[in-house]
Design a protein around this motif. Sequence first.
Motif, PDB file in Angstrom:
ATOM      1  N   LYS A 383       0.835  -1.200   0.000  1.00 42.97           N
ATOM      2  CA  LYS A 383       0.000   0.000   0.000  1.00 42.97           C
ATOM      3  C   LYS A 383       0.871   1.251   0.000  1.00 42.97           C
ATOM      4  O   LYS A 383       1.982   1.255   0.544  1.00 42.97           O
ATOM      5  CB  LYS A 383      -0.893   0.044   1.248  1.00 42.97           C
ATOM      6  CG  LYS A 383      -2.001  -0.984   1.337  1.00 42.97           C
ATOM      7  CD  LYS A 383      -2.780  -0.771   2.639  1.00 42.97           C
ATOM      8  CE  LYS A 383      -3.808  -1.867   2.892  1.00 42.97           C
ATOM      9  NZ  LYS A 383      -4.999  -1.685   2.052  1.00 42.97           N
ATOM     10  N   TYR A 385       1.277   4.609   1.794  1.00 41.44           N
ATOM     11  CA  TYR A 385       0.870   5.226   3.064  1.00 41.44           C
ATOM     12  C   TYR A 385       1.153   6.721   3.006  1.00 41.44           C
ATOM     13  O   TYR A 385       2.248   7.147   2.649  1.00 41.44           O
ATOM     14  CB  TYR A 385       1.628   4.596   4.240  1.00 41.44           C
ATOM     15  CG  TYR A 385       1.058   3.251   4.654  1.00 41.44           C
ATOM     16  CD1 TYR A 385       0.158   3.145   5.708  1.00 41.44           C
ATOM     17  CD2 TYR A 385       1.410   2.093   3.961  1.00 41.44           C
ATOM     18  CE1 TYR A 385      -0.371   1.916   6.080  1.00 41.44           C
ATOM     19  CE2 TYR A 385       0.880   0.861   4.317  1.00 41.44           C
ATOM     20  CZ  TYR A 385      -0.014   0.778   5.374  1.00 41.44           C
ATOM     21  OH  TYR A 385      -0.548  -0.435   5.733  1.00 41.44           O
ATOM     22  N   ASP A 409      -8.189   0.277  -1.939  1.00 43.06           N
ATOM     23  CA  ASP A 409      -7.473  -0.681  -1.094  1.00 43.06           C
ATOM     24  C   ASP A 409      -5.964  -0.676  -1.323  1.00 43.06           C
ATOM     25  O   ASP A 409      -5.224  -1.419  -0.686  1.00 43.06           O
ATOM     26  CB  ASP A 409      -8.036  -2.083  -1.276  1.00 43.06           C
ATOM     27  CG  ASP A 409      -7.888  -2.607  -2.708  1.00 43.06           C
ATOM     28  OD1 ASP A 409      -7.360  -1.869  -3.563  1.00 43.06           O
ATOM     29  OD2 ASP A 409      -8.324  -3.740  -2.968  1.00 43.06           O
ATOM     30  N   GLN A 410      -5.498   0.181  -2.230  1.00 46.21           N
ATOM     31  CA  GLN A 410      -4.054   0.323  -2.455  1.00 46.21           C
ATOM     32  C   GLN A 410      -3.462   1.523  -1.721  1.00 46.21           C
ATOM     33  O   GLN A 410      -2.268   1.801  -1.851  1.00 46.21           O
ATOM     34  CB  GLN A 410      -3.781   0.480  -3.958  1.00 46.21           C
ATOM     35  CG  GLN A 410      -4.162  -0.712  -4.800  1.00 46.21           C
ATOM     36  CD  GLN A 410      -3.958  -0.431  -6.279  1.00 46.21           C
ATOM     37  OE1 GLN A 410      -4.585   0.465  -6.859  1.00 46.21           O
ATOM     38  NE2 GLN A 410      -3.070  -1.189  -6.897  1.00 46.21           N
ATOM     39  N   ALA A 412      -3.514   3.995   2.005  1.00 41.67           N
ATOM     40  CA  ALA A 412      -3.875   4.167   3.416  1.00 41.67           C
ATOM     41  C   ALA A 412      -3.485   5.574   3.851  1.00 41.67           C
ATOM     42  O   ALA A 412      -2.392   6.045   3.523  1.00 41.67           O
ATOM     43  CB  ALA A 412      -3.173   3.136   4.293  1.00 41.67           C
ATOM     44  N   ALA A 688      -6.026   1.898   7.327  1.00 35.07           N
ATOM     45  CA  ALA A 688      -5.697   0.479   7.206  1.00 35.07           C
ATOM     46  C   ALA A 688      -6.009  -0.297   8.475  1.00 35.07           C
ATOM     47  O   ALA A 688      -6.062  -1.529   8.451  1.00 35.07           O
ATOM     48  CB  ALA A 688      -4.217   0.312   6.854  1.00 35.07           C
TER      49      ALA A 688
END
Length: 909
Positions: A383, A385, A409-410, A412, A688
């Motif tokens: 991911k 961030y 969903d990739q 956060a 996340a």
Amino acid sequence: MIQKRFFVNGVERNIVVDGDASLADVLRGQMGLTGTKVGCGEGQCGACSVIMNGKVIRSCVTKMKRVDDGAKVETIEGVGQPGNLHPLQQAWMVHGGAQCGFCSPGFIVSAKGLLDQNQNPSREDVRDWFQKHRNACRCTGYVPLVDAVMDAAKVLRGEMKPEELEFKLPEGQSALGSSLPRPTALGKVTGTLDYGADLGMKLPDNALHLALVQAQVSHANLKGIDASEALKMPGVHSVLTHKDVKGKNRITGLITFPTNKGDGWDRPILCDEKVFQYGDAIAIVCADTEANARAAADKVKVDLEVLPAYLSAPEAMAEDAIEIHPGTPNVYYETQLVKGEETAPIFSDSNMVTVEGDFYLQRQPHMPIEPDVGFAYMGDDGKLYIHSKSIGVHLHLYMIAPGLGLEADQLALVANPMGGTFGYKFSPTMEALVGVAALATGRPAFLRYNYKQQQQYTGKRSPFWINLKFAATKDGELKAMESDWSVDHGPYSEFGDLLTMRGTQFIGAGYNIPNIRGNGRTVCTNHAWGSAFRSYGSPQSFFSSESLMDMLAEKLGMDPLELRYKNCYRPGSTTPTGQDPEVFPLPDLLDKLRPKYQAAKEKAKKESTDTLKKGVGISLGIYGCGLDGPDSSEAWAELNPDDTFTIHTSWQDHGQGADIGCVCTAHEILHKMGVPPEKINFTWPNTAKCPNSGPSGGSRQQVVTGNAIRVACEELVKAMEKPGGGFMTYSEMKAADKPTKYEGKWSAAGAKDCDTATGQGKPFLVYMYGAFMSEVTVDITTGETKVDRMTLAGDVGKIVNKLAVDGQMWGGLAQGIGLALSEDFEDIQKHASMVGAGFPYIKTVPDDLELIYIESPRPDGPYGAAGVGELPLTSPHVSIINAISNACGVRITHLPARPEKVLAKLQGK
């Protein structure tokens, strides 16, 4: 480079430094003493205060070549540490002096400098000291800071025992309604809590530092970018442009109402076709240091075709104005307000008393002490961030993911501990920029704005231009209102339609006005983009209606308080949107204010002189708690292996008190099992890891997320109950094969969005109510206004934490003073610093701020609580403006009421 030998917190340091480096940067960067904060970087905020050779100095403007060999420097780390606190730090905690906490180390160090010289200061001595040393706070209103210094001095003089500065909750008592200090207070007063810039300094060695290439004009077509010279500069890794953005290169404005003529995809991450406002990001320089990145950014050449810049709503609405966003009209959203009968016949009725006014509330800058800061990196889980000052991590994830070319969903988003935002971070600012850099380079990327960038490239309160009319009977009963308002929302549409709807909800709020017609519109301009600001839309709205109430009172020959008392909400009243108020505290609030108001008027009359005129003004303020319609939230309550509890939320804290709100709300249930508050943990928001609790704005979290916490805790406690009495431990829950984590969800069922054709609806289930009184002195020879005293009588339902609520009230009043008298971001260059933009320092804010509470339990609030953060900035500024009129007969309708405006009116200009 030069060698320096000096002492820091009693320890000899012998280091090689850049002579032109600031002491603050050396302390933070070379010595790792990040308790010293850098805010403005210009010596105007005092966050960087240290003591050198017995004198308080601002280390951000103290160059190392000016530090004498052998100098003795004391930082917050030398004042006291966890487990060994100085009385000042303990007092700061117990008085609630650390709200966002970013300014706390600087204040505490400065205060120690005072007490080292004078252990018996008066309150005015303390205030003079903080004014002299430019210690600035945007959160507290300064009252609890002075309280803390006075109590710490008592300890140092031996008149108070140190343990008297410790808060002790009686065993078995709920923390709800108490003055329990915030869980984060210890880290804030000792400088051990890491904010964004502190965390950025602790990134891996391969982290890149970013600098922006920004537009120096307000409107232009982008013809080309030449980064060839910049790429040759020392330490430069790359220069990124819109071509390096893999997604849509747009931040979505999340259109609220379908009648909006735009699509919301109007804000570029990096400009690709046009510049829409001064400061727009055109390119990102990635380098080994911030200094190298900034130097290289100056070498990037940008080819622009300058276009006409429309810096106000009237300019952008002119017939010959071009469309700022081609294909979308500059007036891109309109709404109407239709309540009751037609108003035209009422206004033409000769038996009616009518009054009309035109009002303008300015583009107010948020001016947090901590400038915007953030960083991004690729996680081991694949991911991206992004860490920032976001106060809406889940909201921002969906606003920026498509622009970056990522699925939700990739990505956060994580909220760092942050200095106050006061709402500007309801919109993403740098999140997408650091995301682009991390994706393009594959390395961690860190970006920190200086204060000029904070002022010029973050959102501001959107100005409203309002024409307003009231019609009332001769005995003062309001019968009709007509309103017309234009919202200057800058170039980007996000939440602009929602802001315009706030005019529908709050112009004339507080009064039973049976017949209303209104028209509002959102206007795209080239000035600073409009973002959320505390009390979103209500200071603009109440400036018109609460000023006009005083004008009506004057025309009727009635007292302004009594006119309000006659018309304020009672059973049978409805709001401008047709909603039945859930509680009716306004008559009681005015009753509590009345004797103080009468005494203040007599005092003002008695103390006025030929040149110093004193006056008293009042105003009402109301705000809803939540996002419009059926707002919802989620929380989890978990029993941990050590039999402590964790309340999982994404309740972002930007100084308002998410930590203490979470703990006190959960403790109301958990204390019944004998759980002390110190065994309840909160979480830092992370998409996340945390449930979606929604953004921290609109005073929604204590109501909406508070209810979700209540539900989650109720479910957990129910599961822990033993059949024969008592409660299971973690090991017993596991042995019984029972879950140890329970989710709570809550929605404001029954709330309904306002209709854009009529403005009618039920946008919020819970509201906050307040009555403000200001006492001022106007020097008629200069036009200068001094606020002598302010009183706020408020009802925010059941008080969850007294320290947090008091702090929010004091801080809101201080911001109201700035809004009324000095704060502005009209001039993009002149207003690019704290001083230039009219920041209210401690001597501008009176020490005499009185708070009066009524606690009417809210049927839909957790344990009867409402929110609090928005209420104190709904209309305190109008009470000041009304007090100026009462003092000297001058009515200011275009804020801020700077001395030259008041003087010009006094002179009849």
